[in-house]
Design a protein around this motif. Sequence first.
Motif, PDB file in Angstrom:
ATOM      1  N   ASP A 195      10.895  59.439  13.847  1.00  0.00           N
ATOM      2  CA  ASP A 195      11.055  60.591  14.316  1.00  0.00           C
ATOM      3  C   ASP A 195      11.325  60.679  15.807  1.00  0.00           C
ATOM      4  O   ASP A 195      12.143  61.771  16.334  1.00  0.00           O
ATOM      5  CB  ASP A 195      10.074  61.691  13.695  1.00  0.00           C
ATOM      6  CG  ASP A 195      10.010  61.860  12.294  1.00  0.00           C
ATOM      7  OD1 ASP A 195      11.366  61.347  11.774  1.00  0.00           O
ATOM      8  OD2 ASP A 195       8.826  62.113  11.818  1.00  0.00           O
ATOM      9  N   GLN A 240       6.988  56.471  10.406  1.00  0.00           N
ATOM     10  CA  GLN A 240       7.647  57.661  10.238  1.00  0.00           C
ATOM     11  C   GLN A 240       7.536  58.410  11.538  1.00  0.00           C
ATOM     12  O   GLN A 240       8.546  58.792  12.132  1.00  0.00           O
ATOM     13  CB  GLN A 240       7.135  58.603   9.028  1.00  0.00           C
ATOM     14  CG  GLN A 240       7.801  59.854   9.089  1.00  0.00           C
ATOM     15  CD  GLN A 240       9.160  59.750   8.305  1.00  0.00           C
ATOM     16  OE1 GLN A 240       9.067  59.608   7.077  1.00  0.00           O
ATOM     17  NE2 GLN A 240      10.217  59.916   9.090  1.00  0.00           N
ATOM     18  N   ARG A 252      10.258  63.194   4.705  1.00  0.00           N
ATOM     19  CA  ARG A 252       9.910  61.851   4.778  1.00  0.00           C
ATOM     20  C   ARG A 252      11.196  60.893   4.419  1.00  0.00           C
ATOM     21  O   ARG A 252      11.936  61.001   3.671  1.00  0.00           O
ATOM     22  CB  ARG A 252       8.892  61.638   3.703  1.00  0.00           C
ATOM     23  CG  ARG A 252       7.702  62.501   3.956  1.00  0.00           C
ATOM     24  CD  ARG A 252       6.691  61.934   4.754  1.00  0.00           C
ATOM     25  NE  ARG A 252       6.479  60.326   4.716  1.00  0.00           N
ATOM     26  CZ  ARG A 252       5.581  59.869   5.405  1.00  0.00           C
ATOM     27  NH1 ARG A 252       5.270  60.114   6.605  1.00  0.00           N
ATOM     28  NH2 ARG A 252       5.485  58.361   4.995  1.00  0.00           N
TER      29      ARG A 252
END
Length: 482
Positions: free
Chosen positions: A37, A33, A91
């Motif tokens: 990002d 993640q 998420r």
Amino acid sequence: MEHSTAPSSAPSPITELVARARAAQRICATWSQAQADTAVTAAGWAIIEPARNRELAELAVADTGMGCVQDKVLKNHRKTFGLLRDLHGARSVGVIGQDPARGIVEIARPVGVVCAITPSTNPGATPANKIINALKGRNAVVVAPSPKGWSTAARLIGFIHAQFDRIGAPRDLVQLLPGPIDKQATGELMRLCDLVVATGSQANVRAAYASGTPAFGVGAGNVAGIVDETADVHAAAERIVRSKTFDNATSCSSENSLVIVDAVRAPMLAALAERGAVMLTAAQKATLQALMWPGGKLSAAVIGQSARSIAERAAALDDAQCAGWLALAATGPRILMVAEDGAGHGHPFSGEKLSPVLAIHGAQNFAAAAAMVERIYAHEGAGHSVGLHSALPERALTLGLTLPVARVIVDQAHSIATGGSFDNGLPFSLSMGCGTWGKNSFSDNLNYRHYLNITRVSRPIPEQMPSADEIFGDFFARHGAQ
């Protein structure tokens, strides 16, 4: 006798482009993640950095001939920064949801390679929005811009590649359909990708749906707004003028028609006039119609132009009223208004105009105003949204329950609010789904979840079978068990 073997046909440039995208996507499919990002932030900074933002805005106006540089700077910043706010902490990798009571675990998976069809009206902000959403889901994306918007998209992607180099991300995650852009190349790209997200003309949207690849397309714009008898006309006029003049009304969310309840028509028109909106005469309306719809199709000569520029072009078309048009242009009008009493093909001003031209409709009361909007949307714009300026909250619910719209925008500058704003709860987006009313498969603001596949793990839970009485008891009590 020897027979030569014909060489196999070489892969097309589009095939090779998509192959590179797939190779890059296989890399980012393994990202955490945090890595996803970081790529999102890098792409956002590529357009938000002030010098790059202004360069993109200036290039967009120079190459497309549409819109306003300063408004495009603001749009590039706000829409991108707002999207980054929406995505911050969201998420999109691995487990994104758990419901122990139902025994369900949701896992986010990439869709693969995204084909992003983007319009000339927003050649910087719209590609950026789609690229960032795609990256959030660990997808690769290939942008297929309009021909006029190609150079802006190319510059944007160059900026993104420079940021990718800083973070070690593969450049092939974000690519551009090579120029010159044509329908054949765009069609091939759509067929080869895993998902198409199409914003722009309805021809582009229909082509996306017909490509054989899963597609999200948007419906036609043609927003109408209602000003009822309880509205604060000065506040309403301020919002409407701000919305209608932003980027010379290139947004599909700009008001095209305003339906004013008779009790406030005079003060509302006066409030609009105070802010630079000019009501045209019947003769001027006829000239403007000839300028805007030669041969029955909206002319590129007016799309994204200022009201002053449109008035000057009308002067060149009308010798008898030339002096009047030039005098009007000299006043620096912000909006050109025309009185309209109908909707449909015989009333072209009831359709989308993509320019600071606003049709003014009258209505005896709120119910008549809503009915007029329904007539307008039966002609064009069903599913998109409606604006409401009113002191009665229940009227927004009435419109939401009865009109064919996916959004009711209450007491806001419509073109700024519809695609998400820092003072409302809608997701930041430049692609608004219009539901089945607009022949779309979704009615939300296109967002990062549309760029994800969701895998659901189901585990057994205690059986929850209702009794027959729970399901049928009330029905049998009222109608009998026959």
